[in-house]
Design an enzyme around this catalytic site. Structure first.
Site, PDB file in Angstrom:
ATOM      1  N   GLU A 302      52.217   2.424  -2.975  1.00 56.06           N
ATOM      2  CA  GLU A 302      52.922   1.509  -2.729  1.00 56.06           C
ATOM      3  C   GLU A 302      54.473   1.599  -3.239  1.00 56.06           C
ATOM      4  O   GLU A 302      55.587   1.210  -2.504  1.00 56.06           O
ATOM      5  CB  GLU A 302      52.490   0.060  -3.111  1.00 56.06           C
ATOM      6  CG  GLU A 302      52.600  -1.193  -2.317  1.00 56.06           C
ATOM      7  CD  GLU A 302      52.096  -2.369  -2.867  1.00 56.06           C
ATOM      8  OE1 GLU A 302      50.799  -2.434  -2.463  1.00 56.06           O
ATOM      9  OE2 GLU A 302      52.592  -3.268  -3.430  1.00 56.06           O
ATOM     10  N   HIS A 331      29.484  15.815  -5.681  1.00 46.62           N
ATOM     11  CA  HIS A 331      28.401  15.882  -5.070  1.00 46.62           C
ATOM     12  C   HIS A 331      28.751  15.172  -3.521  1.00 46.62           C
ATOM     13  O   HIS A 331      28.004  14.768  -2.672  1.00 46.62           O
ATOM     14  CB  HIS A 331      27.031  15.316  -5.363  1.00 46.62           C
ATOM     15  CG  HIS A 331      26.751  16.210  -6.669  1.00 46.62           C
ATOM     16  ND1 HIS A 331      26.047  17.282  -6.525  1.00 46.62           N
ATOM     17  CD2 HIS A 331      27.302  16.043  -7.902  1.00 46.62           C
ATOM     18  CE1 HIS A 331      25.826  17.817  -7.872  1.00 46.62           C
ATOM     19  NE2 HIS A 331      26.537  16.899  -8.785  1.00 46.62           N
ATOM     20  N   LYS A 445      52.052  -9.434   4.958  1.00 48.50           N
ATOM     21  CA  LYS A 445      52.007 -10.700   4.509  1.00 48.50           C
ATOM     22  C   LYS A 445      52.502 -11.905   5.398  1.00 48.50           C
ATOM     23  O   LYS A 445      51.855 -12.873   5.619  1.00 48.50           O
ATOM     24  CB  LYS A 445      52.622 -10.967   2.991  1.00 48.50           C
ATOM     25  CG  LYS A 445      51.943 -10.278   1.944  1.00 48.50           C
ATOM     26  CD  LYS A 445      52.786 -10.786   0.660  1.00 48.50           C
ATOM     27  CE  LYS A 445      52.069 -10.006  -0.508  1.00 48.50           C
ATOM     28  NZ  LYS A 445      52.565 -10.518  -1.867  1.00 48.50           N
TER      29      LYS A 445
HETATM   30  O1  PA5 Z   1      52.663  -4.316  -5.983  1.00 44.55           O
HETATM   31  C1  PA5 Z   1      52.927  -5.380  -5.433  1.00 44.55           C
HETATM   32  O2  PA5 Z   1      53.994  -5.770  -5.548  1.00 44.55           O
HETATM   33  C2  PA5 Z   1      51.711  -5.941  -4.463  1.00 44.55           C
HETATM   34  O3  PA5 Z   1      50.556  -5.285  -4.527  1.00 44.55           O
HETATM   35  C3  PA5 Z   1      51.487  -7.608  -5.216  1.00 44.55           C
HETATM   36  O4  PA5 Z   1      51.181  -7.492  -6.423  1.00 44.55           O
HETATM   37  C4  PA5 Z   1      50.581  -8.074  -4.425  1.00 44.55           C
HETATM   38  O5  PA5 Z   1      50.870  -8.251  -2.808  1.00 44.55           O
HETATM   39  C5  PA5 Z   1      50.344  -9.362  -4.727  1.00 44.55           C
HETATM   40  O6  PA5 Z   1      51.532 -10.432  -4.841  1.00 44.55           O
HETATM   41  P1  PA5 Z   1      51.710 -11.547  -5.686  1.00 44.55           P
HETATM   42  O7  PA5 Z   1      51.609 -11.247  -7.044  1.00 44.55           O
HETATM   43  O8  PA5 Z   1      53.233 -11.971  -5.425  1.00 44.55           O
HETATM   44  O9  PA5 Z   1      50.688 -12.458  -5.231  1.00 44.55           O
END
Ligand code: PA5
Length: 471
Positions: A302, A331, A445
């Protein structure tokens, strides 16, 4: 920190001297030293400007959070964490590494009075209802974790749990649903000022811990996101943060490639750019570190998978992280790593000393296929398998990196997690992208909000519907 306690990085098997022409040369590494020092200075500059608060988490004051956990000690049998992505993966990694491998199966006494840990990071109805039907809600504390407060999956799980607490749905106790005080059975971890969870916390006096600005989801494991569940479940929070702090000092005292974060990022960068190895495998030889690889997968993907560089040019860059587990995946995937396309660098996590040992008995002396194992420990076998896999890769000219942890404890884990976070930031600098945003995630989202009828997202819903029709 004594040398005995320090985690170490060994990149020997990524170098040309060890693996031949597919390895990094001394000259390439030297060439990376200057840019890495500059990348580190840039990160530290942003930290000093207050942009990267996650870097300061090792020194945060957690006394309020620890007091909160102490006050609830023995009161709850279950801790249910609702969150997704960065709001869940850190807690899963901490629990996997630092709790007893079968923590949830232990009796309350064996758990030292701490609760079982359940992290719900999906909206699968079978999984959700299956878990909810098992929990004794009077003895369950629910930690709702969402920085934005609005993520659909977490919001959905929150609504369902709240409905149970409000007595609308019967829980384990049977058909007679009971009403439980929400403020005693829930705690939020969310933005200090904004979002629907913060609003509800303030309206109803529900305890709520902050995720500060500058602490993005995937960089939040050492914030209350990970530290609150850790404290509630009896993990050694002080040692975790002390380990991260020791790594922070080590990185700052030895800039560039002379610290593990810089060296890890430097090797990964060269593999990606100079050798076009686009896949980065993390393979712990420790079942307890399995979920660290899962956590790292999100951190790396990410943060580094981006369409544009910082000047706005299209780059579509980013190594693809892959997780594997030693010895299990020897394996399974290792055949591909050793003989398939030469497009990967493997990072092994190896443990020096295991908490438990199982020595194989000297049985079947007459059968060489079994007798050779007698007297050896499982930990010894596991580490021999790691060496064997690294060797098999090297023999084919395939690179690997090894991170050595003296043992799996909170101090070593704090070092490892912080090292990988800083390495991710450094890699972002070298790739010249913003490692701290996630527009691709946000787009998905928002499309979900549209499809589920949230006001303000109608146009996006129409766009998604149009695509479906046209496809
Ligand atoms: O790393 C990130 O920003 C995302 O993976 C968020 O943690 C994830 O989308 C969850 O978001 P939130 O904490 O706003 O619910």
């Amino acid at each position: 920190m004594s040398e005995r306690d320090a985690i170490e990085l060994d990149v020997t098997l990524a170098l040309a001297e060890a693996i031949g022409s597919g390895g990094i040369t001394g000259r390439q590494l030297e060439g990376c030293a200057g840019p890495m020092a500059a990348a580190q200075a840039a990160l530290e500059g942003r930290r000093a400007a207050g942009d990267l608060a996650w870097m300061d988490l090792p020194g945060q004051d957690v006394s309020g959070l620890v007091r909160f956990a102490e006050e609830r000690h023995g009161r709850f049998d279950n801790l249910l964490v609702l969150g997704i992505g960065g709001s869940a993966l850190g807690t899963i990694a901490l629990g996997g590494a630092l709790l007893h491998p079968y923590h949830n199966l232990l009796s309350k006494e064996e758990r030292g009075g701490t609760p079982r840990l359940f992290v719900l990071d999906n909206v699968d109805p079978d999984q959700t209802r299956g878990l909810f039907d098992l929990l004794d809600w009077e003895r369950t504390l629910t930690n709702v974790v969402s920085k934005s407060g609005g993520t659909a999956e977490t919001a959905a799980a929150y609504l369902l749990v709240r409905d149970i607490l409000e007595g609308h749905v019967a829980g384990k106790a049977g058909p007679a649903a009971i009403r439980l005080p929400v403020a005693e059975h829930m705690v939020f971890t969310t933005d200090p000022e904004k979002g629907v969870l913060r609003e509800i916390a303030e309206e109803e006096g529900i305890p709520a811990f902050p995720i500060s600005a500058g602490v993005g989801g995937r960089f939040s494991v050492l914030s209350p996101v990970g530290v609150l569940p850790a404290a509630l479940c009896g993990m050694d929070v002080a040692a975790l943060l002390a380990g991260a702090d020791a790594m922070d000092r080590r990185i700052r005292e030895s800039p560039g490639l002379r610290n593990p974060a810089g060296l890890f990022a430097g090797v990964q960068y060269l593999e990606y750019t100079a050798f076009t190895r686009r896949l980065s495998v993390m393979m712990p030889y420790s079942a307890r570190l399995r979920f660290v690889a899962d956590w790292f997968k999100q951190l790396w993907a990410e943060s580094l998978g981006k369409a544009r560089d910082r000047r706005g040019s299209d780059v579509h860059v980013g190594p693809t992280p892959v997780e594997a587990l030693g010895a299990t995946d020897q394996h399974s995937q290792v055949q591909l790593y050793v003989e398939g396309p030469d497009d990967k660098v493997v990072t092994f996590l190896r443990v020096g000393s295991f908490d438990r040992e199982a020595t194989m008995p000297q049985l079947h002396a007459e059968k060489p296929a079994l007798a050779y194992l007698g007297g050896h420990g499982l930990g010894e076998l596991l580490n021999a398998e790691q060496r064997a896999t690294a060797w098999a890769l090297a023999r084919r000219g395939r690179p690997s990196i090894r991170v050595d942890l003296p043992r799996v404890d909170a101090h070593a884990l704090g070092q490892l997690l912080y090292m990988l976070e800083v390495a991710t930031g450094l890699m972002g600098e070298l790739l010249d992208i913003n490692a701290f945003d996630q527009p691709g995630v946000e787009l998905g989202k928002e499309a979900t909000y549209g499809l589920m009828g949230r006001t303000g997202y109608e146009a996006l819903a129409r766009e998604v519907a149009g695509l479906r029709k046209g496809a």
